[in-house]
Motif scaffolding. Structure first.
Motif, mmCIF file in Angstrom:
data_model
loop_
_atom_site.group_PDB
_atom_site.id
_atom_site.type_symbol
_atom_site.label_atom_id
_atom_site.label_comp_id
_atom_site.label_asym_id
_atom_site.label_seq_id
_atom_site.Cartn_x
_atom_site.Cartn_y
_atom_site.Cartn_z
ATOM 1 N N GLY A 75 0.862 -1.187 0.000
ATOM 2 C CA GLY A 75 0.000 0.000 0.000
ATOM 3 C C GLY A 75 0.888 1.223 0.000
ATOM 4 N N GLY A 76 1.136 1.779 1.201
ATOM 5 C CA GLY A 76 2.022 2.942 1.321
ATOM 6 C C GLY A 76 3.485 2.565 1.452
ATOM 7 N N GLY A 77 3.790 1.268 1.623
ATOM 8 C CA GLY A 77 5.184 0.804 1.739
ATOM 9 C C GLY A 77 5.830 1.112 3.075
ATOM 10 N N LEU A 83 6.947 -5.686 4.984
ATOM 11 C CA LEU A 83 5.972 -6.679 4.520
ATOM 12 C C LEU A 83 5.253 -6.245 3.238
ATOM 13 N N ILE A 135 -0.238 9.237 12.434
ATOM 14 C CA ILE A 135 0.437 10.495 12.769
ATOM 15 C C ILE A 135 1.412 10.940 11.685
ATOM 16 N N GLY A 140 0.337 4.402 4.333
ATOM 17 C CA GLY A 140 -0.727 3.875 3.490
ATOM 18 C C GLY A 140 -2.008 3.631 4.274
ATOM 19 N N GLY A 143 -2.386 -0.669 4.769
ATOM 20 C CA GLY A 143 -1.738 -1.392 5.863
ATOM 21 C C GLY A 143 -2.173 -0.875 7.214
ATOM 22 N N LEU A 150 -4.211 3.469 14.741
ATOM 23 C CA LEU A 150 -4.331 4.379 15.882
ATOM 24 C C LEU A 150 -3.635 5.696 15.563
ATOM 25 N N VAL A 201 -7.489 -5.342 -0.464
ATOM 26 C CA VAL A 201 -8.594 -4.383 -0.425
ATOM 27 C C VAL A 201 -8.345 -3.325 -1.493
ATOM 28 N N TYR A 418 0.632 -4.424 18.992
ATOM 29 C CA TYR A 418 -0.069 -3.962 17.784
ATOM 30 C C TYR A 418 0.663 -4.535 16.579
HETATM 31 C C1 LIG Z 1 6.730 6.610 10.048
HETATM 32 C C2 LIG Z 1 5.628 5.689 10.411
HETATM 33 C C3 LIG Z 1 4.575 6.162 11.159
HETATM 34 C C4 LIG Z 1 3.527 5.325 11.502
HETATM 35 N N1 LIG Z 1 2.509 5.816 12.253
HETATM 36 C C5 LIG Z 1 1.462 5.032 12.545
HETATM 37 C C6 LIG Z 1 0.339 5.553 13.255
HETATM 38 O O1 LIG Z 1 0.300 6.717 13.605
HETATM 39 N N2 LIG Z 1 -0.683 4.727 13.524
HETATM 40 C C7 LIG Z 1 -0.682 3.428 13.147
HETATM 41 O O2 LIG Z 1 -1.663 2.743 13.418
HETATM 42 N N3 LIG Z 1 0.364 2.898 12.496
HETATM 43 C C8 LIG Z 1 1.432 3.672 12.188
HETATM 44 N N4 LIG Z 1 2.503 3.146 11.527
HETATM 45 C C9 LIG Z 1 2.535 1.712 11.262
HETATM 46 C C10 LIG Z 1 1.759 1.400 10.010
HETATM 47 O O3 LIG Z 1 0.413 1.214 10.345
HETATM 48 C C11 LIG Z 1 2.291 0.116 9.377
HETATM 49 O O4 LIG Z 1 3.642 0.301 9.056
HETATM 50 C C12 LIG Z 1 1.471 -0.270 8.150
HETATM 51 O O5 LIG Z 1 1.851 -1.577 7.770
HETATM 52 C C13 LIG Z 1 1.711 0.688 7.014
HETATM 53 O O6 LIG Z 1 0.815 0.493 5.980
HETATM 54 P P1 LIG Z 1 1.294 0.692 4.473
HETATM 55 O O7 LIG Z 1 0.148 0.412 3.596
HETATM 56 O O8 LIG Z 1 1.978 2.007 4.350
HETATM 57 O O9 LIG Z 1 2.395 -0.437 4.430
HETATM 58 P P2 LIG Z 1 2.888 -1.528 3.316
HETATM 59 O O10 LIG Z 1 4.306 -1.794 3.673
HETATM 60 O O11 LIG Z 1 2.569 -1.043 1.958
HETATM 61 O O12 LIG Z 1 1.974 -2.735 3.626
HETATM 62 C C14 LIG Z 1 2.084 -3.459 4.813
HETATM 63 C C15 LIG Z 1 1.175 -4.650 4.811
HETATM 64 O O13 LIG Z 1 -0.159 -4.193 4.777
HETATM 65 C C16 LIG Z 1 -0.945 -5.006 3.939
HETATM 66 N N5 LIG Z 1 -1.629 -4.137 2.976
HETATM 67 C C17 LIG Z 1 -1.337 -2.863 2.642
HETATM 68 N N6 LIG Z 1 -2.263 -2.378 1.819
HETATM 69 C C18 LIG Z 1 -3.154 -3.371 1.604
HETATM 70 C C19 LIG Z 1 -4.357 -3.480 0.861
HETATM 71 N N7 LIG Z 1 -4.860 -2.457 0.169
HETATM 72 N N8 LIG Z 1 -5.011 -4.676 0.885
HETATM 73 C C20 LIG Z 1 -4.539 -5.719 1.590
HETATM 74 N N9 LIG Z 1 -3.410 -5.666 2.325
HETATM 75 C C21 LIG Z 1 -2.738 -4.496 2.337
HETATM 76 C C22 LIG Z 1 -0.080 -6.047 3.349
HETATM 77 O O14 LIG Z 1 -0.284 -7.249 4.079
HETATM 78 C C23 LIG Z 1 1.321 -5.572 3.621
HETATM 79 O O15 LIG Z 1 2.135 -6.653 3.934
HETATM 80 C C24 LIG Z 1 3.551 3.971 11.118
HETATM 81 C C25 LIG Z 1 4.623 3.498 10.360
HETATM 82 C C26 LIG Z 1 5.655 4.338 10.016
HETATM 83 C C27 LIG Z 1 6.817 3.819 9.271
#
Ligand SMILES: Cc1cc2nc3c(=O)[nH]c(=O)nc-3n(C[C@H](O)[C@H](O)[C@H](O)COP(=O)(O)OP(=O)(O)OC[C@H]3O[C@@H](n4cnc5c(N)ncnc54)[C@H](O)[C@@H]3O)c2cc1C
Length: 467
Positions: A75-77, A83, A135, A140, A143, A150, A201, A418
């Protein structure tokens, strides 16, 4: 033209209707395409595919299943453990699957599966509305939401999953389904906390709340005052009005505007506030803490648009830093735990390293532990110990601090963590984080993904496959 990898070549041939780019190791954009947010992660997928719509996602899921390829969804990486990518497998990169549609009358927002929270917050703020996010604006929606979600609005409006009304998904079979309280309710239950275990999703629908300008910002105290502040904070926040959110931290003052130069890079303790309401009520709500702790170094609380708060830390944490983090759920913070916090808070290895204690009480405790996959409705905080630095030479240093800090405090924790703030702690930790909900999740996993195609995540193994 460079020779293509065989997997990318096969993917191009077999997925001839795929609308987005397919990128293999021989393509010039490969290194950019495979880079995720955490600079410590260096994986080499066999092919990355940039889905443009749900049909593209379904084609890629079918291709990965047919060829037995490890499959990662990005998603957002932002995922700490990386993962959103995988060695020698297929990455479905959703970063071009964009779109945010606000319905101000229905007070809902439809969000395409590859959107980031900044895109959502900016669009909803135009209508004076918001849904709980995180925050950092570049995270993304995918994820963050699927693991729970939160952030600054948790106490007022719950976790992101508590505001998730519906989703459009692509299952491991390639089939597309709608998910809500009325359609596929078992999947609706599972994706609210169960991560990417059940499918991709492609669209989320969230409930919106009246949140426009918030009264927000940090209060910083000296590092030495940390124990005093934490001792007052722990009892204060759980009794505070839901309009007030405030997470406790150890960290360093960022070296730039709007912070006074004499405080730049100073190690501090602090609380980052967000009050939904007026300035006078905000001051009244914060007073029981501020009146009972030492004078702060800085009280930077002021009115600001919700998206400004939500992107306030973006400059400190750009893509590419090294990250190692650990986490724990916490119900209580006894005096002995305060002492441990103060010891490790004073030993932060780099200026970007930080410890946050996010409150997850208030509205996040309205559902029961079995109402959604997220089981820790009885915990009051999600704490995260994040070692962060731009320099790869400091990886061991930041990892050691985060691990030692979490292990020293774990005996005072609620047990699990979490899932979005875990990295590589393994299956037992995943089970501990879902507690009594794990077995139901495993049964739903067996029904929708019996071969565990979606396993690059904090994995729920299909029931019967060793669970
Ligand atoms: C700087 C930073 C700040 C953060 N702050 C917060 C915060 O304030 N609150 C909080 O709750 N979390 C926070 N996080 C944690 C964050 O929720 C996780 O890192 C989450 O996995 C990020 O989602 P992503 O889509 O960017 O990640 P990705 O690395 O793209 O995806 C992670 C996992 O999510 C799943 N995924 C993503 N998109 C989809 C989709 N559309 N459908 C199905 N599966 C999907 C996949 O299983 C994948 O393995 C933070 C992380 C970072 C690095």
């Amino acid at each position: 033209m460079a020779a293509l990898s065989s997997t990318a070549e096969t993917a191009r041939r077999e997925m001839s209707d795929f609308k987005g780019d397919l990128i293999g190791p021989e393509d010039s954009g490969y290194d950019d395409a495979r880079a995720v947010y955490n600079g410590m992660i260096d994986r080499r997928p066999a092919v990355l595919v940039r889905a443009q719509d749900a049909d593209d996602v379904a084609a890629a899921v079918r291709f990965a299943a047919a060829h037995g390829l490890p499959l990662a969804i990005r998603g957002g990486g932002h995922n700490g453990g990386g993962l959103g990518t995988v060695d020698d497998g297929l990455v479905i990169d959703l970063s071009e699957l964009k779109g945010v549609e606000v319905d101000p009358e229905a007070r809902t927002v439809r969000v395409a599966g590859g959107s980031t929270w900044g895109e959502v917050d900016t669009a909803t703020n135009k209508h004076g509305l918001a849904t709980p996010s995180g925050i950092i604006s570049t995270t993304g929606v995918g994820g963050l939401t699927l693991g729970g979600g939160l952030g600054h609005l948790t106490r007022k409006a719950g976790l992101s999953i508590d505001n998730l009304l519906a989703a459009e998904m692509v299952l491991a079979s390639g089939e597309r389904v709608s998910v809500s309280a009325d359609e596929n309710p078992d999947l609706y239950w599972a994706i609210r906390g169960g991560g990417g275990n059940f499918g991709v999703v492609t669209e989320f629908t969230f409930r919106l709340h009246d949140v426009d300008t918030v009264i927000a910002g940090p209060t910083f105290w000296t590092l030495e005052d940390g124990a005093d502040v934490l001792s007052v904070y722990r009892d204060f926040i759980t009794g505070a009005p839901r309009e007030l959110n405030g997470f406790f931290l150890y960290g360093s003052v960022p070296p730039g505007d709007p912070f006074p130069e004499e405080l730049h890079l100073r190690q501090v303790s602090g609380v980052v506030w967000c009050y939904v309401g007026g300035e006078d009520e905000a001051a009244k709500a914060m007073a029981p803490l501020l009146d009972n702790v030492p004078e702060p170094l800085l009280h930077g609380v002021q009115p600001m648009p919700h998206p400004a708060l939500q992107s306030a830390f973006d400059g400190v944490y750009p893509k590419g830093d090294q990250w190692y983090w650990r986490a724990d759920f916490v119900k209580e913070i006894p005096d002995e735990a305060v002492e441990v916090h103060q010891r490790f808070g004073a030993e932060m290895p780099t200026w970007k390293s930080t410890m946050h204690m996010y409150p997850i009480d208030g509205a996040a405790q309205d559902p029961d532990s079995s109402d959604t996959a997220w089981s820790y409705r009885d915990a009051n905080w999600g704490s995260v110990f994040a070692g962060v630095d731009p320099d790869p030479a400091n990886v061991d240093l930041i990892r050691k601090w985060a691990v030692d800090y979490q292990e020293a405090l774990h005996p005072y924790s609620a047990g699990g963590a979490y899932v979005n703030m875990m990295m590589d702690e393994g299956q037992e930790r995943v089970r501990a984080s879902y507690r009594d909900n794990y077995d139901r999740l495993a049964r739903i996993k067996r029904e929708y993904d019996p071969d565990n195609l979606f396993r690059v995540n904090q994995n729920i193994e299909p029931a019967g496959n060793g669970s």
